[in-house]
Design a protein around this motif. Structure first.
Motif, PDB file in Angstrom:
ATOM      1  N   GLN A 139       0.831  -1.200   0.000  1.00  0.00           N
ATOM      2  CA  GLN A 139       0.000   0.000   0.000  1.00  0.00           C
ATOM      3  C   GLN A 139       0.867   1.252   0.000  1.00  0.00           C
ATOM      4  O   GLN A 139       2.002   1.250   0.488  1.00  0.00           O
ATOM      5  CB  GLN A 139      -0.930   0.021   1.214  1.00  0.00           C
ATOM      6  CG  GLN A 139      -2.099  -0.949   1.106  1.00  0.00           C
ATOM      7  CD  GLN A 139      -3.131  -0.687   2.182  1.00  0.00           C
ATOM      8  OE1 GLN A 139      -2.811  -0.351   3.315  1.00  0.00           O
ATOM      9  NE2 GLN A 139      -4.398  -0.865   1.839  1.00  0.00           N
ATOM     10  N   ASP A 185       1.012   5.431   0.954  1.00  0.00           N
ATOM     11  CA  ASP A 185       0.455   6.528   1.751  1.00  0.00           C
ATOM     12  C   ASP A 185       0.159   7.676   0.790  1.00  0.00           C
ATOM     13  O   ASP A 185       1.090   8.289   0.240  1.00  0.00           O
ATOM     14  CB  ASP A 185       1.466   6.962   2.817  1.00  0.00           C
ATOM     15  CG  ASP A 185       0.926   8.038   3.741  1.00  0.00           C
ATOM     16  OD1 ASP A 185       0.183   8.922   3.265  1.00  0.00           O
ATOM     17  OD2 ASP A 185       1.268   8.012   4.936  1.00  0.00           O
ATOM     18  N   CYS A 209       3.385   2.059   2.964  1.00  0.00           N
ATOM     19  CA  CYS A 209       2.964   2.068   4.365  1.00  0.00           C
ATOM     20  C   CYS A 209       2.331   0.738   4.772  1.00  0.00           C
ATOM     21  O   CYS A 209       2.013  -0.110   3.938  1.00  0.00           O
ATOM     22  CB  CYS A 209       1.981   3.209   4.606  1.00  0.00           C
ATOM     23  SG  CYS A 209       0.480   3.115   3.621  1.00  0.00           S
ATOM     24  N   GLU A 210       2.153   0.620   6.072  1.00  0.00           N
ATOM     25  CA  GLU A 210       1.583  -0.613   6.638  1.00  0.00           C
ATOM     26  C   GLU A 210       0.096  -0.695   6.353  1.00  0.00           C
ATOM     27  O   GLU A 210      -0.651   0.248   6.628  1.00  0.00           O
ATOM     28  CB  GLU A 210       1.825  -0.614   8.139  1.00  0.00           C
ATOM     29  CG  GLU A 210       1.248  -1.809   8.865  1.00  0.00           C
ATOM     30  CD  GLU A 210       1.491  -1.753  10.370  1.00  0.00           C
ATOM     31  OE1 GLU A 210       0.803  -2.504  11.097  1.00  0.00           O
ATOM     32  OE2 GLU A 210       2.353  -0.950  10.819  1.00  0.00           O
ATOM     33  N   SER A 236      -3.568   1.080   6.218  1.00  0.00           N
ATOM     34  CA  SER A 236      -3.620   2.539   6.345  1.00  0.00           C
ATOM     35  C   SER A 236      -3.458   3.274   5.026  1.00  0.00           C
ATOM     36  O   SER A 236      -3.568   4.502   4.998  1.00  0.00           O
ATOM     37  CB  SER A 236      -2.534   3.008   7.323  1.00  0.00           C
ATOM     38  OG  SER A 236      -1.250   2.619   6.867  1.00  0.00           O
ATOM     39  N   GLY A 237      -3.181   2.557   3.928  1.00  0.00           N
ATOM     40  CA  GLY A 237      -2.935   3.220   2.658  1.00  0.00           C
ATOM     41  C   GLY A 237      -3.873   2.790   1.554  1.00  0.00           C
ATOM     42  O   GLY A 237      -4.966   2.278   1.808  1.00  0.00           O
ATOM     43  N   THR A 270       0.359  -7.168   9.912  1.00  0.00           N
ATOM     44  CA  THR A 270      -0.092  -7.312   8.529  1.00  0.00           C
ATOM     45  C   THR A 270      -0.648  -8.712   8.283  1.00  0.00           C
ATOM     46  O   THR A 270      -1.678  -8.859   7.619  1.00  0.00           O
ATOM     47  CB  THR A 270       1.079  -7.052   7.562  1.00  0.00           C
ATOM     48  OG1 THR A 270       1.562  -5.720   7.763  1.00  0.00           O
ATOM     49  CG2 THR A 270       0.640  -7.217   6.105  1.00  0.00           C
TER      50      THR A 270
END
Length: 325
Positions: A244, A246, A270-271, A274-275, A316
């Motif tokens: 992903q 950001d 990003c993790e 969140s993206g 994740t």
């Protein structure tokens, strides 16, 4: 990387089935998706670098995180002796899904010999440890650290022809000699990046030879829609990288025209969750293809502190389980 016809060519065995592992989970709604991770998610970009975690720690932590599949990463990071690598992965309950190579095939037949010398070494190791795929990444048009322009970012018609014909040749040789399926990885700062260039590449190559490794993060980084690509070119999706972006960091990267390396250092990848793109619809579209696919988590994090990757990897993997994978 809509219900579409099955893949048009036979699939090499992807190695030992994860069902044989004592850590396998019950069948899920994404039963055709095999989840793994890669050295990239541990900040590994090079065969040897003091900023990277040692390979034994990577194997220990990827297994502790709940993954059952890995990629080889940069050739030479993991042991290149097949017997050693098989022993080290097997005792941690891990299988190998693919090896990775970088190529500059748009440069024409004159680079074939040097390309094949590099590819054959990695393909031999991948096959020896049970992998079924070879991920092929095109050459960068600018240096991923300094941003120095190495060549034009736009290929000429002749270079497009070279890219298509030489990739087909590579895929044929890799399949015939090593039994591996070539999956080409659209990547930021390469000539196969945007929707326009990805579709041009697909339309120019033989579907029975050349498939895609759809990296959801790179495709979003370059403005593409992964679900749309899967639904439009489903028969060409042979492999997935889950990643992903950001969007706020990406906006700054685009405004400053940063090369990929500094963009990663800034945290553009990003993790999840969140993206973008959302991974649930990507995985659902991939499941609907009706074929088994590897989906390898790759969160670019070079360089990163050695204690950073493991907690992210655990979270994740838990997130992907919540998606049914």
């Amino acid at each position: 990387m809509t219900s579409l016809p099955p893949q048009s060519s036979p699939q090499p065995s992807p190695g030992p089935s994860p069902k044989s592992s004592p850590r396998s989970s019950p069948p899920s709604s994404l039963s055709r998706i095999r989840i793994g991770s890669a050295p990239d998610s541990w900040g590994v970009w090079f065969p040897d670098d003091p900023l990277q975690v040692p390979w034994r720690r990577f194997l220990d932590e990827v297994s502790e995180s709940g993954y059952e599949w890995i990629e080889l990463g940069p050739y030479g990071y993991l042991p290149t002796d097949p017997d050693v690598l098989r022993e080290e992965t097997a005792r941690r309950g891990l299988g190998v899904s693919a090896g990775t190579v970088f190529t500059g095939l748009h440069r024409g037949p004159e680079v074939w010999e040097s390309t094949w010398a590099h590819v054959s070494e990695i393909a031999a190791l991948a096959r020896a440890v049970g992998a079924g795929h070879l991920v092929v990444i095109p050459a960068f048009w600018r240096d991923d650290k300094t941003g120095a322009v190495l060549e034009d970012s736009v290929l000429t018609p002749a270079q497009w022809r070279h890219l298509a014909t030489q990739t087909e040749r590579l895929a044929h040789e890799v399949r015939e000699r090593y039994g591996l399926r070539v999956v080409v990885h659209p990547h930021a700062d390469t000539h196969i990046d945007s929707e326009e260039n990805v579709t041009r590449f697909l339309d120019a190559t033989d579907s029975s030879l050349v498939s895609l490794c759809l990296d959801t993060g790179h495709y979003a980084y370059c403005g593409g829609d992964s679900v749309k690509l899967i639904e439009t070119y489903g028969e060409r999706i042979g492999y997935l990288h889950l990643k992903q972006v950001d969007p706020r960091v990406l906006a700054g990267v685009r405004a400053e025209e940063l090369p990929f390396g500094p963009a990663v250092a800034r945290g553009v990848m990003c993790e999840p969750p969140s993206g973008v793109p959302a991974l649930e619809p990507v995985l659902a579209a991939a499941q609907d293809l009706g074929v088994e696919l590897f989906a390898i988590v790759e969160q670019d994090m070079y360089p990163c502190p050695p204690d950073k990757p493991l907690p992210i990897a655990r979270r994740t993997r838990a997130f992907l389980r919540s998606c049914g994978a």
